[in-house]
Write a protein that holds these residues in place. Sequence first.
Motif, PDB file in Angstrom:
ATOM      1  N   HIS A   2      90.225  60.379 -60.311  1.00 27.38           N
ATOM      2  CA  HIS A   2      90.058  60.724 -58.900  1.00 27.38           C
ATOM      3  C   HIS A   2      90.461  59.526 -58.037  1.00 27.38           C
ATOM      4  O   HIS A   2      89.962  58.415 -58.236  1.00 27.38           O
ATOM      5  CB  HIS A   2      88.607  61.124 -58.627  1.00 27.38           C
ATOM      6  N   CYS A   3      91.323  59.768 -57.090  1.00 27.06           N
ATOM      7  CA  CYS A   3      91.889  58.650 -56.326  1.00 27.06           C
ATOM      8  C   CYS A   3      90.916  58.145 -55.243  1.00 27.06           C
ATOM      9  O   CYS A   3      90.337  58.927 -54.491  1.00 27.06           O
ATOM     10  CB  CYS A   3      93.205  59.080 -55.678  1.00 27.06           C
ATOM     11  N   GLY A   4      90.775  56.828 -55.188  1.00 24.37           N
ATOM     12  CA  GLY A   4      89.979  56.189 -54.145  1.00 24.37           C
ATOM     13  C   GLY A   4      90.724  54.972 -53.608  1.00 24.37           C
ATOM     14  O   GLY A   4      90.119  53.991 -53.198  1.00 24.37           O
ATOM     15  N   LEU A   5      92.059  55.081 -53.628  1.00 24.83           N
ATOM     16  CA  LEU A   5      92.890  53.930 -53.244  1.00 24.83           C
ATOM     17  C   LEU A   5      92.726  53.524 -51.786  1.00 24.83           C
ATOM     18  O   LEU A   5      92.812  52.366 -51.440  1.00 24.83           O
ATOM     19  CB  LEU A   5      94.362  54.300 -53.444  1.00 24.83           C
ATOM     20  N   CYS A   6      92.545  54.512 -50.917  1.00 25.52           N
ATOM     21  CA  CYS A   6      92.508  54.198 -49.489  1.00 25.52           C
ATOM     22  C   CYS A   6      91.150  54.564 -48.908  1.00 25.52           C
ATOM     23  O   CYS A   6      90.338  55.212 -49.565  1.00 25.52           O
ATOM     24  CB  CYS A   6      93.657  54.911 -48.772  1.00 25.52           C
ATOM     25  N   PRO A   7      90.868  54.195 -47.657  1.00 22.14           N
ATOM     26  CA  PRO A   7      89.541  54.439 -47.085  1.00 22.14           C
ATOM     27  C   PRO A   7      89.180  55.920 -46.930  1.00 22.14           C
ATOM     28  O   PRO A   7      88.018  56.235 -46.707  1.00 22.14           O
ATOM     29  CB  PRO A   7      89.611  53.769 -45.706  1.00 22.14           C
ATOM     30  N   ASP A   9      89.078  57.853 -49.344  1.00 23.20           N
ATOM     31  CA  ASP A   9      88.289  58.105 -50.556  1.00 23.20           C
ATOM     32  C   ASP A   9      88.190  59.600 -50.827  1.00 23.20           C
ATOM     33  O   ASP A   9      87.098  60.117 -51.100  1.00 23.20           O
ATOM     34  CB  ASP A   9      86.878  57.507 -50.420  1.00 23.20           C
ATOM     35  N   CYS A  10      89.334  60.281 -50.765  1.00 23.04           N
ATOM     36  CA  CYS A  10      89.265  61.754 -50.852  1.00 23.04           C
ATOM     37  C   CYS A  10      89.032  62.232 -52.274  1.00 23.04           C
ATOM     38  O   CYS A  10      88.706  63.398 -52.484  1.00 23.04           O
ATOM     39  CB  CYS A  10      90.511  62.373 -50.238  1.00 23.04           C
ATOM     40  N   GLY A  11      89.217  61.347 -53.267  1.00 21.72           N
ATOM     41  CA  GLY A  11      88.889  61.713 -54.648  1.00 21.72           C
ATOM     42  C   GLY A  11      89.836  62.722 -55.273  1.00 21.72           C
ATOM     43  O   GLY A  11      89.498  63.341 -56.280  1.00 21.72           O
ATOM     44  N   PHE A  21      94.658  63.559 -49.305  1.00 20.06           N
ATOM     45  CA  PHE A  21      94.798  63.626 -47.849  1.00 20.06           C
ATOM     46  C   PHE A  21      96.153  63.033 -47.430  1.00 20.06           C
ATOM     47  O   PHE A  21      96.758  63.478 -46.460  1.00 20.06           O
ATOM     48  CB  PHE A  21      93.651  62.854 -47.184  1.00 20.06           C
ATOM     49  N   CYS A  22      96.606  62.031 -48.180  1.00 22.52           N
ATOM     50  CA  CYS A  22      97.884  61.364 -47.856  1.00 22.52           C
ATOM     51  C   CYS A  22      99.082  62.277 -48.072  1.00 22.52           C
ATOM     52  O   CYS A  22     100.197  61.937 -47.696  1.00 22.52           O
ATOM     53  CB  CYS A  22      98.040  60.098 -48.685  1.00 22.52           C
ATOM     54  N   GLY A  23      98.858  63.429 -48.723  1.00 27.99           N
ATOM     55  CA  GLY A  23      99.940  64.389 -48.935  1.00 27.99           C
ATOM     56  C   GLY A  23     100.710  64.164 -50.219  1.00 27.99           C
ATOM     57  O   GLY A  23     101.695  64.856 -50.479  1.00 27.99           O
TER      58      GLY A  23
END
Length: 312
Positions: A2-7, A9-11, A21-23
């Motif tokens: 689950h991705c948490g790279l950016c603030p 944190d959409c998982g 969220f970044c598309g």
Amino acid sequence: MHCGLCPRDCGAERIGENRGFCGETAGLRIARAALHMWEEPCITGRGGSGTVFFSGCTLGCVFCQNASIASGGAGKEVSVGYLAEIFLRLQEEGAENINLVTGDHFVPQIVKGLQRGRDGGLCIPVVYNTSSYVKADTLRCLEGLVDIYLPDFKYYDSGRAYRYAKAKDYPLTAKEAIKEMVRQQGKPEFIGKNGESLDSRAYNALDDPEGKTMSRGTIVRHLLLPGGLEDGKRILSYLLDTYGETIYISIMNQYTPMGVFPEMPELNSRVTEEEYEALLEFAIDRGIENGFFQEGNTAEESFIPSFHGEGV
Ligand code: SF4
């Protein structure tokens, strides 16, 4: 994973067609890789900046000036090896630097691409161009690989950050991100006429700074929005009080309405000359030494590069 790279944190599980969220999925996508002549003079230099525009965006401002790549789906999937080849090709074409535009959601792949590029002979400075909606931890992965940070500081007021980008935490996040960038780079350095190193005072004192490029440092950009003068003043005050001459500040007037915003009518017009002049005067009154501003009417769509996969 689950991705948490950016603030955000959409998982998101960025596998298959699953997008965050970044598309973007885990597939590295690029919309354009070409020399660009419209950055700050010390980034463009004589040869142009070797810009690589990544698809997608973690922030997603409603008025995005590069909407076709940030949210419009433009871009082509490439491997990390091909990314390194692009860096080397831009270097061969005479780029003054490699300029990574909005790649916060691809940092692990960018790190590998830069390492491969360096192994293959990449020796020009690397510029990291970001909305500043990025975790300081993520930026730490770039330490030693990036030479110049080119972050935006878009909103000081969290209400505005929510209105335009659904990111109430943007102001705090941007402050932490810029702090990390300045920690990594320290004071700005430039390359002079004979290859000598210049500090910012020597650079600012040059009669003819054309063609002299930055080799290390941080340039924080603020794009003035219509009706955004007070927010812009707060951003400049914060940056000048916190960093003084350790950074450069680029004050931009090129906002172009990229659509019609019935619920945000202020975004349907351009920034007036009076608004921009007032922000510049404020910066001068506050004693800015290290700054860039834009002359004439840069608010034309022609200043926005087209994203038809050039160079990818
Ligand atoms: S980088 Fe993309 S997928 Fe990862 S947390 Fe941010 S928005 Fe979500």
